[in-house]
Design an enzyme around this catalytic site. Structure first.
Site, PDB file in Angstrom:
ATOM      1  N   ASN A   1       0.956  -0.981   0.048  1.00  0.00           N
ATOM      2  CA  ASN A   1      -0.023  -0.089  -0.068  1.00  0.00           C
ATOM      3  C   ASN A   1       0.863   1.272  -0.032  1.00  0.00           C
ATOM      4  OD1 ASN A   1      -1.655   2.050   0.571  1.00  0.00           O
ATOM      5  ND2 ASN A   1      -2.705   1.112   2.384  1.00  0.00           N
TER       6      ASN A   1
ATOM      7  N   LYS B   1       3.179   0.856   3.164  1.00  0.00           N
ATOM      8  CA  LYS B   1       2.882   0.027   4.223  1.00  0.00           C
ATOM      9  C   LYS B   1       2.957  -1.498   3.524  1.00  0.00           C
ATOM     10  CE  LYS B   1      -0.595   2.710   6.430  1.00  0.00           C
ATOM     11  NZ  LYS B   1      -1.867   2.743   6.480  1.00  0.00           N
TER      12      LYS B   1
ATOM     13  N   GLY C   1     -12.137   7.204   9.602  1.00  0.00           N
ATOM     14  CA  GLY C   1     -10.968   7.472  10.004  1.00  0.00           C
ATOM     15  C   GLY C   1     -10.361   8.840   9.924  1.00  0.00           C
ATOM     16  N   ASN C   2      -9.352   8.989   9.744  1.00  0.00           N
ATOM     17  CA  ASN C   2      -8.855  10.397   9.271  1.00  0.00           C
ATOM     18  C   ASN C   2      -9.366  10.776   7.932  1.00  0.00           C
ATOM     19  OD1 ASN C   2      -6.951  11.571  10.546  1.00  0.00           O
ATOM     20  ND2 ASN C   2      -5.417   9.983  10.418  1.00  0.00           N
TER      21      ASN C   2
ATOM     22  N   ARG D   1     -10.221  17.612   5.987  1.00  0.00           N
ATOM     23  CA  ARG D   1     -10.812  17.848   4.863  1.00  0.00           C
ATOM     24  C   ARG D   1     -12.154  18.277   5.105  1.00  0.00           C
ATOM     25  NH1 ARG D   1      -9.774  12.017   2.696  1.00  0.00           N
ATOM     26  NH2 ARG D   1      -7.627  12.229   1.702  1.00  0.00           N
TER      27      ARG D   1
ATOM     28  N   GLY E   1     -10.594   3.648  12.158  1.00  0.00           N
ATOM     29  CA  GLY E   1      -9.965   4.274  13.431  1.00  0.00           C
ATOM     30  C   GLY E   1     -11.307   4.573  14.344  1.00  0.00           C
TER      31      GLY E   1
END
Ligand code: ADP
Length: 402
Positions: free
Chosen positions: A9, A16, A216-217, A247, A337
């Site tokens: 990734n 990752k 998540g983020n 964002r 998350g």
């Protein structure tokens, strides 16, 4: 028979990876390179008798690009001390997470020279991530030639949306000339959790109406009717939809011109503000981390409180519209998350959905962090589930198809 798969990734400055033994889905090794090109560090963990052991912890390494990082990775994976493979020949296949499939692919693909040409053409739709994904594929082609490689896309799971859901009501040339339309992202995650939700509920996916909430983020929702995405919140780019870590999510597009003129900024500068300095961090400049905002909120910080309530409202707005659009909903699935580890976010969202939709969250059952669980009451008209996402495993499963 078992196969070892390397899943990569590649982000703009990170990479990752996970090494899986399939079909058992056993993770043999995983880790991350951060700050590739500058002060690169390498964290590497391996499985030792079922325990995850961290062998390298942010070790500084010389990696000026993704090619260098993958070279170091392959050396590490075959090293006597740090490795999990006898040799590179142990790798049966490589799966890459790739950002954008445009309208060219509607599923994961085996990489060929023709596919590479198409991936390059899609760079304008993902100028930060697509080149990193391509660099990862090219590095593997060079370093482990002949090993089959597969691209699993962030967008393809959404390719089933009907035209009236994915088109924007701007002059049609925007689409015919530039392919400007809603694509949607986090598709691998939405696909994974929808499949897991069906297993958990003991029903075929083809009989379920689901809303999956990847918070998540980055954050997006998907409406999945009978196994097919019918709408999602992100658009041409991941900027659309919910307010996120940095964002803004959906705003009136006229705001861009307004800020440009008032602050004497270029469109690119405003775009940067909307992508990197908005959402949580736009209200709470100390951090874009949900944990920090929740802590600040608990201490009475009004700005952190406001943006968190704004985000919850927007989630509720979309869940409501997806419910109506699908003509009902069997389950609302939280993942990523925040979705997996913030009982408060789940509670706030579900409480606001109670009156209209009969969704009843169970405050006690909702106290779960990062594990699969049903958190609604038996009387709830819609099941509320928490399902940890696993995008790498989803890609590894797709690779098995080939
Ligand atoms: P991404 O993959 O988009 O970078 P993740 O899915 O890893 O993001 O989610 C990161 C977010 O999850 C961060 O905002 C982080 O604060 C939040 N998070 C992680 N653990 C918790 C927790 N225990 N409570 C609340 N939020 C959490």
């Amino acid at each position: 028979m078992s196969f070892k798969e390397l899943i990569i990734n590649a982000g703009s400055s990170s990479l990752k990876y996970q090494v899986f033994e399939m079909p058992e889905a056993k993770v043999l090794a995983k880790g991350i390179f951060e700050q590739i090109g500058t002060a690169c560090t390498f964290t590497h963990k391996v499985d030792k008798d079922g325990e995850e052991v961290k062998l390298l912890d942010k070790k500084p390494v010389e990696a000026k690009d993704h090619h260098d990082a993958i070279t170091i990775l392959l050396e590490t994976l075959t090293d006597k001390e740090t490795g999990v493979l006898e040799s590179m020949a142990d790798i049966s296949a490589v799966g890459h997470r790739v950002l954008h499939a445009g309208e060219v692919f509607d599923d994961s693909v085996l990489i060929t020279p023709e596919v590479m040409v198409e991936l390059e053409k899609l760079i304008p739709l993902g100028p930060l991530h697509q080149p990193a994904n391509i660099a990862g594929i090219k590095a593997c082609e060079e370093l482990i030639p002949g090993v089959p490689q597969d691209a699993g896309f962030d967008t393809t799971f959404h390719s089933t949306m009907p035209d009236y859901a994915y088109r924007y009501a701007i002059p049609k040339e925007a689409y015919t000339k530039w392919q400007i339309r809603k694509y949607g992202f986090h598709g691998t995650s939405h696909k994974f959790v929808s499949q897991e939700a069906a297993k958990f509920l003991g029903k075929p996916l083809e009989e379920l109406k689901l809303v999956t909430a990847h918070i998540g983020n980055g954050a997006s929702l998907a409406a999945i009717k009978y196994g097919k995405v019918v709408d999602t919140t992100m658009g041409l780019t991941p900027l659309d939809g919910l307010p996120m870590g940095t964002r803004c999510g959906t705003i009136d597009p006229a705001i861009i011109d307004f800020i440009c003129r008032k602050e004497n900024l270029t469109v690119q500068e405003v775009n940067n503000i909307l992508n990197k300095k908005s959402g949580y961090i736009g209200f709470y400049p100390e951090s874009s981390d949900a944990r920090a905002l929740r802590a600040a909120q608990a201490e009475g910080n009004k700005k952190a409180d406001l943006i968190l309530r704004m985000q919850s409202k927007k989630i509720v707005d979309y869940v409501g519209s997806f419910y109506a659009y699908m003509g009902g909903m069997d389950a609302l699935v939280f993942t990523a998350g925040i979705g997996e580890k913030s009982p408060q976010t789940r509670f706030n969202v579900c409480e606001r959905l109670k009156e209209a939709f009969g969704i009843e969250i169970d405050a006690e059952k909702n106290q779960v962090w990062g594990e699969t669980a049903i958190v609604s009451k038996p009387t709830s008209k819609v099941a509320v589930l928490v399902i940890p996402t696993n995008e790498e495993l989803m890609i590894a499963r797709e690779v098995m198809k080939f």
